[in-house]
Structure formats: C-alpha cells, structure tokens
Design an enzyme around this catalytic site. Structure first.
Site, PDB file in Angstrom:
ATOM      1  N   SER A 167     -10.918   2.942   7.516  1.00  0.00           N
ATOM      2  CA  SER A 167     -11.022   3.577   6.021  1.00  0.00           C
ATOM      3  C   SER A 167     -11.411   2.353   5.130  1.00  0.00           C
ATOM      4  O   SER A 167     -10.819   1.333   5.093  1.00  0.00           O
ATOM      5  CB  SER A 167      -9.547   4.015   5.788  1.00  0.00           C
ATOM      6  OG  SER A 167      -9.581   4.516   4.408  1.00  0.00           O
ATOM      7  N   GLN A 205      -4.635  -3.726  12.480  1.00  0.00           N
ATOM      8  CA  GLN A 205      -5.768  -3.821  12.128  1.00  0.00           C
ATOM      9  C   GLN A 205      -6.172  -5.031  11.689  1.00  0.00           C
ATOM     10  O   GLN A 205      -5.575  -5.975  11.288  1.00  0.00           O
ATOM     11  CB  GLN A 205      -5.947  -2.679  11.116  1.00  0.00           C
ATOM     12  CG  GLN A 205      -5.439  -2.914   9.693  1.00  0.00           C
ATOM     13  CD  GLN A 205      -5.489  -1.482   8.861  1.00  0.00           C
ATOM     14  OE1 GLN A 205      -5.278  -0.502   9.258  1.00  0.00           O
ATOM     15  NE2 GLN A 205      -5.456  -1.718   7.632  1.00  0.00           N
ATOM     16  N   GLU A 234     -11.145   8.419  13.735  1.00  0.00           N
ATOM     17  CA  GLU A 234     -11.234   7.349  12.632  1.00  0.00           C
ATOM     18  C   GLU A 234     -10.822   6.119  13.181  1.00  0.00           C
ATOM     19  O   GLU A 234      -9.987   5.823  13.950  1.00  0.00           O
ATOM     20  CB  GLU A 234     -10.355   7.859  11.583  1.00  0.00           C
ATOM     21  CG  GLU A 234     -10.261   7.057  10.482  1.00  0.00           C
ATOM     22  CD  GLU A 234      -9.347   7.256   9.210  1.00  0.00           C
ATOM     23  OE1 GLU A 234      -8.907   6.017   8.839  1.00  0.00           O
ATOM     24  OE2 GLU A 234      -8.979   8.216   9.407  1.00  0.00           O
ATOM     25  N   ARG A 238       4.986   1.722  10.072  1.00  0.00           N
ATOM     26  CA  ARG A 238       4.906   3.036   9.324  1.00  0.00           C
ATOM     27  C   ARG A 238       5.816   4.076  10.165  1.00  0.00           C
ATOM     28  O   ARG A 238       5.452   4.703  10.919  1.00  0.00           O
ATOM     29  CB  ARG A 238       3.538   3.593   9.367  1.00  0.00           C
ATOM     30  CG  ARG A 238       2.594   2.492   8.406  1.00  0.00           C
ATOM     31  CD  ARG A 238       1.238   2.958   8.500  1.00  0.00           C
ATOM     32  NE  ARG A 238       0.261   2.213   7.931  1.00  0.00           N
ATOM     33  CZ  ARG A 238      -1.194   2.290   7.759  1.00  0.00           C
ATOM     34  NH1 ARG A 238      -1.415   3.494   8.135  1.00  0.00           N
ATOM     35  NH2 ARG A 238      -1.769   1.328   7.126  1.00  0.00           N
ATOM     36  N   ASP A 274       0.894  -1.134   0.162  1.00  0.00           N
ATOM     37  CA  ASP A 274       0.138   0.079  -0.051  1.00  0.00           C
ATOM     38  C   ASP A 274       0.834   1.238  -0.158  1.00  0.00           C
ATOM     39  O   ASP A 274       1.742   1.306   0.813  1.00  0.00           O
ATOM     40  CB  ASP A 274      -0.926  -0.021   1.347  1.00  0.00           C
ATOM     41  CG  ASP A 274      -1.966   1.097   1.486  1.00  0.00           C
ATOM     42  OD1 ASP A 274      -1.720   2.023   0.387  1.00  0.00           O
ATOM     43  OD2 ASP A 274      -2.609   1.352   2.361  1.00  0.00           O
ATOM     44  N   ASP A 295     -14.693   7.013   5.381  1.00  0.00           N
ATOM     45  CA  ASP A 295     -14.026   6.632   6.705  1.00  0.00           C
ATOM     46  C   ASP A 295     -15.420   6.659   7.669  1.00  0.00           C
ATOM     47  O   ASP A 295     -16.273   7.405   7.652  1.00  0.00           O
ATOM     48  CB  ASP A 295     -13.099   7.889   7.210  1.00  0.00           C
ATOM     49  CG  ASP A 295     -11.821   7.807   6.355  1.00  0.00           C
ATOM     50  OD1 ASP A 295     -11.437   6.770   5.837  1.00  0.00           O
ATOM     51  OD2 ASP A 295     -11.082   8.732   6.601  1.00  0.00           O
TER      52      ASP A 295
END
Length: 346
Positions: free
Chosen positions: A263, A127, A260, A112, A58, A247
């Site tokens: 997504s 996730q 949030e 990340r 991604d 979202d």
C-alpha cells in the site's frame, strides 16, 4: 476460526523448511538492496513503539486497537506498539534533512491484535517502510506510476534471482504492471464486491496497481478504508478522478485470487490533510504533534509506502499460508486444519 481459510487442493510446499528459510534470506537481502538503489533510499533505524497522543502512530482504518503499555521512567506515560510508520517516516525526512529525490527505508515490525487471522493476515506484521522527499511539481498520478514501475522492476529481478537458485519456483510476474483507477474498476465490474473486483482484474493482468483507495466512489462506497492523515486519496486529477495513492496487487496462483503486497501513495499536503480530516470528522487531530508540524509547513512533501516482507516471501515461494513464512500465534483449530491439509505453520 477457519471460515476464511483457503485450502488449496492437493497443496504441497515446493520447498522444505530448511530451503524455505534460506530462500527467505535471499529474497529479503536482494529485494531491499534493489529497492534502496532503485528509489535512492538510505536505511534508518525504526522505533518499535511511540508515545500515545502524539498522532505519530498509524490509525489504519481508525478502529484497530494498538498494543499499549505504561513506561515507568516517563511517569507511566503510555507507549503504543506501532501499527506502521507512515507518519514517523515523514518526520525523519525533515529531521535528517533528506534532500528531494532521495529517501529512507526501514524494517518495520508491528503488532496488530485486531487482525482477523487467515492465509495472509497475522497479528505480527513485518514490512519495508519507505519514504521519499518529492517536489510540488511531482504531486500527480504520473509520478506515482513511475515509482510503482521502479518497485515492480525490483520485484521481477528478485523473482528471477530466486528462480536461478530454485528452478522449481517458475516466474509468474508479467512484463508490465497494469494501472487502473478504483472508479474505472467499479464501472468494469459493478455487480462485484471490492475484493471480487480485485480478483477479476488481477486474474486478467497478473499484476495491477489500483489507484485511488480511501475516498468514496460513484456508488457512495469506499473501495477500502484509509486513514485521513498520510495518503492523499482526495486530490482530483485532470480527469476528475480522485486519489494519489493505491495498492500493488498480484495474481496469486496458489490462493487463486488477488494478493496485496504493498500500500503506497503520495502523502497529504496541508490542503489535503485539512480536507480529509473534515471528510473523516476528526479535525481534533490538528492539535497532535505530527499534524501540527505538517500544517505549520515543517514537513517535506513525500511519497511512500510499505511492502510486506512475509507477504512477498509467501508469494515468491508459492506458499499457501503466511504462517509458513513467519513464526506467530495461530488458533489451535487453524493449526490443526492446516496440518491436515499439508500446510506446515512454523
């Protein structure tokens, strides 16, 4: 290092460390079971890393650096720690021959390193990634909304189960989730930033699904960035508004703002992929493995997304910092300030 840190006044965790760990187990086990049955998803094993140059990883907003390393037995070809599995999942739907109406989910763990650490962002991401095979007739906003509503029902059931175990965790989710397009939100609050608009609409409704994220709005700006090669953010609906993604945002009473947790969206078909690659000026990606397979008609139409595990636990357990849920790395200054404000980072 702490400029973006929110420090709720008089904050005190509602659950201690041991209770928190037990509650995390309840949330994760109950929610993933409910998600699986509600969306007809089968669990699959996911990769932690993929080969560089395949187009599978991604690209997020296109600027984040993946963690990469050479693999000795592959002639020192470079592998990358995944950012997410948005494109990998779609290939699995094809390779496992998952029939329409059914899908897959997996535990996705990512690194990340370019994330700006704050209350809700960590360099470690966990996730539930999910993907469903869909038919062409369902490539519309109404089908997107139906999937959002199913996920929202699982959220409400999870909140109730947790409340039964820990009555101090009073439910906050409203009965229904409110849908709004990012262009309509801009028109409602034209003088606010995208984040301020999210805060305003979430405070009003409690739970919101914000549609159409990635394409330019009437003010010439994007509400937020999206990669061009998984979510479809450019296909127009009958009313002319663009985007088949969005979202899930919840009002967070601890942080006093929009929060949030997911997504998601209907994924690009051949036409949307070509259009969005042009819009983002990255048509060279057509030569990559994932993109070739999609353009050659080898991949099924799908809808999918990611639901943050630590984020979800943070919301349900009324925590002020994601570091109260997951073990990660934090700047020493952040640890110090959090400790002084009764926010224990594990």
């Amino acid at each position: 290092m702490t400029d973006n840190l929110i420090l709720p006044a008089n904050y005190k965790p509602l659950l201690g460390l041991k209770q928190t760990e037990h509650a995390i187990t309840i949330i994760k086990e109950f929610f993933q079971s409910g998600l699986s049955s509600e969306l007809k998803l089968r669990r699959v094993t996911a990769p932690l890393f993929v080969l560089k140059g395949t187009g599978i990883n991604d690209d997020l907003n296109g600027i984040e650096r993946p963690v990469a390393f050479p693999v000795k037995d592959l002639g020192d070809r470079e592998a990358e720690i995944v950012h997410s599995l948005a494109k990998w999942k779609r290939m699995v739907l094809a390779d496992y021959d998952i029939e329409p109406g059914y899908g897959i989910y997996t535990d996705m763990n990512a690194i990340r390193p370019d994330e700006i650490m704050d209350n809700t962002h960590s360099i470690y991401v966990d996730q539930w990634d999910w993907e469903r095979h869909m038919v062409k007739e369902d490539r519309n906003v109404e089908f997107l909304k139906k999937n959002v509503e199913r996920i929202y029902e699982v959220l409400k059931r999870t909140e109730f189960i947790l409340y039964e175990k820990y009555p101090v965790l009073t439910p906050h989710l409203p009965e229904n989730i409110h849908f709004i397009h990012s262009e309509d939100l801009l028109q409602m609050y034209p003088d606010l930033t995208p984040k301020q608009r999210e805060d305003a609409i979430c405070k009003k409704y409690g739970a919101v699904f914000l549609i159409g994220i990635g394409g330019k709005l009437s003010n010439g700006e994007e509400h937020d960035g999206r990669a061009p090669d998984y979510d479809d953010w450019s296909t127009p609906e009958a009313n002319g508004q663009e985007g088949l993604n969005g979202d899930i945002l919840l009002w967070n009473p601890v942080l006093n703002g929009a929060f949030e947790i997911s997504s998601m969206g209907i994924r690009v078909d051949r036409e949307a992929l070509e259009r969005q690659l042009e819009l983002k000026d990255c048509t060279e990606r057509k030569q990559l493995l994932f993109h070739r397979r999609l353009l050659d008609g080898e991949l099924p139409l799908s809808i999918g997304g990611g639901i943050g595990q630590s984020r979800l636990c943070m919301y349900f357990l009324r925590k002020a910092h994601i570091g109260e849920i997951q073990s990660s790395l934090w700047p020493e200054e952040m640890r110090k300030v959090c400790s002084e404000n009764n926010i224990p980072l594990v």
